[in-house]
Scaffold this active site. Sequence first.
Site, PDB file in Angstrom:
ATOM      1  N   GLY A  10       0.828  -1.206   0.000  1.00  0.00           N
ATOM      2  CA  GLY A  10       0.000   0.000   0.000  1.00  0.00           C
ATOM      3  C   GLY A  10       0.858   1.249   0.000  1.00  0.00           C
ATOM      4  O   GLY A  10       1.660   1.459   0.905  1.00  0.00           O
ATOM      5  N   GLY A  12      -0.371   4.367  -0.116  1.00  0.00           N
ATOM      6  CA  GLY A  12      -1.220   5.515   0.209  1.00  0.00           C
ATOM      7  C   GLY A  12      -0.492   6.380   1.233  1.00  0.00           C
ATOM      8  O   GLY A  12       0.739   6.350   1.321  1.00  0.00           O
ATOM      9  N   PHE A  13      -1.268   7.086   2.045  1.00  0.00           N
ATOM     10  CA  PHE A  13      -0.646   8.005   3.002  1.00  0.00           C
ATOM     11  C   PHE A  13       0.242   7.269   4.010  1.00  0.00           C
ATOM     12  O   PHE A  13       1.340   7.715   4.318  1.00  0.00           O
ATOM     13  CB  PHE A  13      -1.729   8.788   3.744  1.00  0.00           C
ATOM     14  CG  PHE A  13      -2.371   9.830   2.881  1.00  0.00           C
ATOM     15  CD1 PHE A  13      -1.736  11.031   2.632  1.00  0.00           C
ATOM     16  CD2 PHE A  13      -3.607   9.606   2.303  1.00  0.00           C
ATOM     17  CE1 PHE A  13      -2.312  11.989   1.831  1.00  0.00           C
ATOM     18  CE2 PHE A  13      -4.201  10.561   1.490  1.00  0.00           C
ATOM     19  CZ  PHE A  13      -3.552  11.760   1.250  1.00  0.00           C
ATOM     20  N   GLY A  14      -0.249   6.121   4.510  1.00  0.00           N
ATOM     21  CA  GLY A  14       0.499   5.392   5.529  1.00  0.00           C
ATOM     22  C   GLY A  14       1.753   4.749   4.964  1.00  0.00           C
ATOM     23  O   GLY A  14       2.853   4.938   5.492  1.00  0.00           O
ATOM     24  N   GLU A 169     -18.714  17.711   1.244  1.00  0.00           N
ATOM     25  CA  GLU A 169     -17.899  18.390   0.228  1.00  0.00           C
ATOM     26  C   GLU A 169     -18.478  18.149  -1.168  1.00  0.00           C
ATOM     27  O   GLU A 169     -18.562  19.062  -1.992  1.00  0.00           O
ATOM     28  CB  GLU A 169     -16.452  17.909   0.306  1.00  0.00           C
ATOM     29  CG  GLU A 169     -15.760  18.401   1.577  1.00  0.00           C
ATOM     30  CD  GLU A 169     -14.315  17.935   1.738  1.00  0.00           C
ATOM     31  OE1 GLU A 169     -13.620  18.533   2.574  1.00  0.00           O
ATOM     32  OE2 GLU A 169     -13.881  16.999   1.064  1.00  0.00           O
ATOM     33  N   ASP A 299      -6.172   3.432   7.620  1.00  0.00           N
ATOM     34  CA  ASP A 299      -7.582   3.029   7.613  1.00  0.00           C
ATOM     35  C   ASP A 299      -7.765   1.553   7.952  1.00  0.00           C
ATOM     36  O   ASP A 299      -8.831   1.139   8.405  1.00  0.00           O
ATOM     37  CB  ASP A 299      -8.191   3.277   6.219  1.00  0.00           C
ATOM     38  CG  ASP A 299      -8.438   4.745   5.954  1.00  0.00           C
ATOM     39  OD1 ASP A 299      -8.150   5.566   6.848  1.00  0.00           O
ATOM     40  OD2 ASP A 299      -8.925   5.079   4.849  1.00  0.00           O
TER      41      ASP A 299
HETATM   42  C1  LIG Z   1     -13.146  11.034  -1.087  1.00  0.00           C
HETATM   43  C2  LIG Z   1     -12.295  11.019   0.151  1.00  0.00           C
HETATM   44  C3  LIG Z   1     -12.047  12.196   0.825  1.00  0.00           C
HETATM   45  C4  LIG Z   1     -11.247  12.204   1.957  1.00  0.00           C
HETATM   46  N1  LIG Z   1     -10.988  13.393   2.593  1.00  0.00           N
HETATM   47  C5  LIG Z   1     -10.115  13.419   3.623  1.00  0.00           C
HETATM   48  C6  LIG Z   1      -9.731  14.652   4.218  1.00  0.00           C
HETATM   49  O1  LIG Z   1     -10.223  15.717   3.835  1.00  0.00           O
HETATM   50  N2  LIG Z   1      -8.816  14.633   5.212  1.00  0.00           N
HETATM   51  C7  LIG Z   1      -8.259  13.468   5.647  1.00  0.00           C
HETATM   52  O2  LIG Z   1      -7.385  13.496   6.533  1.00  0.00           O
HETATM   53  N3  LIG Z   1      -8.609  12.280   5.128  1.00  0.00           N
HETATM   54  C8  LIG Z   1      -9.518  12.224   4.124  1.00  0.00           C
HETATM   55  N4  LIG Z   1      -9.877  11.033   3.574  1.00  0.00           N
HETATM   56  C9  LIG Z   1      -9.390   9.782   4.189  1.00  0.00           C
HETATM   57  C10 LIG Z   1      -7.964   9.475   3.785  1.00  0.00           C
HETATM   58  O3  LIG Z   1      -7.819   9.541   2.387  1.00  0.00           O
HETATM   59  C11 LIG Z   1      -7.610   8.097   4.308  1.00  0.00           C
HETATM   60  O4  LIG Z   1      -7.776   8.092   5.713  1.00  0.00           O
HETATM   61  C12 LIG Z   1      -6.175   7.742   3.976  1.00  0.00           C
HETATM   62  O5  LIG Z   1      -6.021   7.649   2.583  1.00  0.00           O
HETATM   63  C13 LIG Z   1      -5.780   6.428   4.636  1.00  0.00           C
HETATM   64  O6  LIG Z   1      -4.464   6.149   4.318  1.00  0.00           O
HETATM   65  P1  LIG Z   1      -3.982   4.642   4.176  1.00  0.00           P
HETATM   66  O7  LIG Z   1      -2.527   4.692   3.911  1.00  0.00           O
HETATM   67  O8  LIG Z   1      -4.483   3.846   5.314  1.00  0.00           O
HETATM   68  O9  LIG Z   1      -4.767   4.095   2.890  1.00  0.00           O
HETATM   69  P2  LIG Z   1      -4.825   4.658   1.409  1.00  0.00           P
HETATM   70  O10 LIG Z   1      -4.309   6.029   1.327  1.00  0.00           O
HETATM   71  O11 LIG Z   1      -6.204   4.368   0.951  1.00  0.00           O
HETATM   72  O12 LIG Z   1      -3.817   3.714   0.628  1.00  0.00           O
HETATM   73  C14 LIG Z   1      -4.023   2.335   0.484  1.00  0.00           C
HETATM   74  C15 LIG Z   1      -3.201   1.858  -0.698  1.00  0.00           C
HETATM   75  O13 LIG Z   1      -3.168   0.446  -0.670  1.00  0.00           O
HETATM   76  C16 LIG Z   1      -3.296  -0.034  -1.984  1.00  0.00           C
HETATM   77  N5  LIG Z   1      -3.832  -1.400  -1.904  1.00  0.00           N
HETATM   78  C17 LIG Z   1      -4.979  -1.797  -1.303  1.00  0.00           C
HETATM   79  N6  LIG Z   1      -5.106  -3.146  -1.400  1.00  0.00           N
HETATM   80  C18 LIG Z   1      -4.018  -3.581  -2.072  1.00  0.00           C
HETATM   81  C19 LIG Z   1      -3.579  -4.867  -2.476  1.00  0.00           C
HETATM   82  N7  LIG Z   1      -4.271  -5.979  -2.206  1.00  0.00           N
HETATM   83  N8  LIG Z   1      -2.407  -4.963  -3.153  1.00  0.00           N
HETATM   84  C20 LIG Z   1      -1.675  -3.851  -3.448  1.00  0.00           C
HETATM   85  N9  LIG Z   1      -2.050  -2.612  -3.080  1.00  0.00           N
HETATM   86  C21 LIG Z   1      -3.199  -2.466  -2.386  1.00  0.00           C
HETATM   87  C22 LIG Z   1      -4.225   0.947  -2.664  1.00  0.00           C
HETATM   88  O14 LIG Z   1      -4.063   0.936  -4.070  1.00  0.00           O
HETATM   89  C23 LIG Z   1      -3.780   2.266  -2.033  1.00  0.00           C
HETATM   90  O15 LIG Z   1      -2.802   2.919  -2.810  1.00  0.00           O
HETATM   91  C24 LIG Z   1     -10.700  10.992   2.433  1.00  0.00           C
HETATM   92  C25 LIG Z   1     -10.961   9.798   1.758  1.00  0.00           C
HETATM   93  C26 LIG Z   1     -11.756   9.811   0.623  1.00  0.00           C
HETATM   94  C27 LIG Z   1     -12.016   8.525  -0.098  1.00  0.00           C
END
Ligand SMILES: Cc1cc2nc3c(=O)[nH]c(=O)nc-3n(C[C@H](O)[C@H](O)[C@H](O)COP(=O)(O)OP(=O)(O)OC[C@H]3O[C@@H](n4cnc5c(N)ncnc54)[C@H](O)[C@@H]3O)c2cc1C
Length: 413
Positions: A10, A12-14, A169, A299
Amino acid sequence: MNTPHVVIIGAGFGGLSVARQLRKASVRITLIDRQNYHLFQPLLYQVAIAGLLPSQIAYPLRTIFRRQKNLTFQMSEATEINLDGRYVRLNGSVIAYDYLVLAVGAETNFFGMESIKQESFEVKDIQKAISTRNHLLKIFEQASHEMDADKRRAMLTFIVVGGGPTGVETAGALAELISHVMVKDFSGMQFKDARVILLEASDHLISSYPDELRHATYDLLRHKKVEILLDTKLADYNGHYATLGDGEQIATNTVIWTAGIKAAKVLDMLQVERAGMGRVRVESTLQLPQNLEVFVLGDAAYLVDGNGQPLPMLSTVAIQQGKRTAYNIQRIIKGTAPEAFHYKDPGLLATIGRNAAVARIWGVSFSGFVAWVIWVFLHIYRLIGFRNRILVFINWAWDYVFYENQIRLIMKE
Ligand SMILES: Cc1cc2nc3c(=O)[nH]c(=O)nc-3n(C[C@H](O)[C@H](O)[C@H](O)COP(=O)(O)OP(=O)(O)OC[C@H]3O[C@@H](n4cnc5c(N)ncnc54)[C@H](O)[C@@H]3O)c2cc1C
């Protein structure tokens, strides 16, 4: 070969935060994501309402990590995680790890309502945001030559489900797309029938925000002519009629679902304890209780904060947890104990549209223009890539001055 191998699933942000924080560590990192870009999800709704291009809120991972010598990026989907064997199966290969970081995020939750899943639109990833944008732009085109008044009314009725920050939003931005842009593009069309309806199952909007901001959000949305139905659930949707919990039906061709998320599907195969929204229960150090070499964050992770509440699914939580995970991995490698994660709340922000946002920063709540300016500059600052920041700034400045949403091209998907 003795260098510890950290596999991060992943980007994403984390995941990005862990990888960057480990850039000087003596580890080999393999970063895996099914996409080749990092996505700034908070601005996805802007893609859906034709305000920004996907490329302005996403950034290629290979560019981000071009100079990080201890990291290899692999674009693959993780299809199996074997905690006992300490390996991850990707589509086509297997990769072993010493430390595993699961930063796989979340996906939309329709709570088993298949027809709503089939017929509604989403803003959870780029493809879905583009589909939503195409649909919105097409429906205005269709409405412009629809002679049947009832059908036209249904075409111009837009339901957003979910009164969280994303729903708020999206509803605000959609109302402005109609009142600022579409009225000019379709000057011959009757817009008095156009409705944006926001459905929220509980008795208030943005439940994680303090009372004064919930009220301010309600007033700002009402000012933009969004109809807000609180204590109202969407029970069913067939593409033509939305059925509410009390049986009332609203004719509409557009339902945008923002009402729920759950932890990513790949976690379903793990024999680990799950909590609300399918999130994986972790130790305060973000480790899996039975597999201390595995970290889950963002998340995907369920961790209770000092107030006894689960940490929210926010980018700020994921980023901070990413830093703590990198720190803890380094501590374990050195033979010292990992440390607990404590979230430092940087405040809350949500925009309702032009000149309208709500904010709570350093314990002070405020709303309106000042909150909106902070929202604009903070989001530009947080985007990855100087080029994207400049482009988004120019885009927004242009839209602000000329009341435009420039990305109004209907593209093949
Ligand atoms: C429309 C929207 C608006 C938002 N607005 C806000 C905001 O204003 N402020 C705020 O703080 N937060 C906001 N959020 C929430 C924020 O985006 C999430 O909390 C954050 O992205 C979580 O980070 P993460 O690293 O856990 O997951 P993510 O950023 O979702 O990253 C997960 C990554 O894992 C990858 N992945 C998943 N499964 C697999 C797999 N099996 N194999 C390979 N790769 C995989 C995905 O492709 C993705 O790139 C919003 C979310 C959405 C959807």
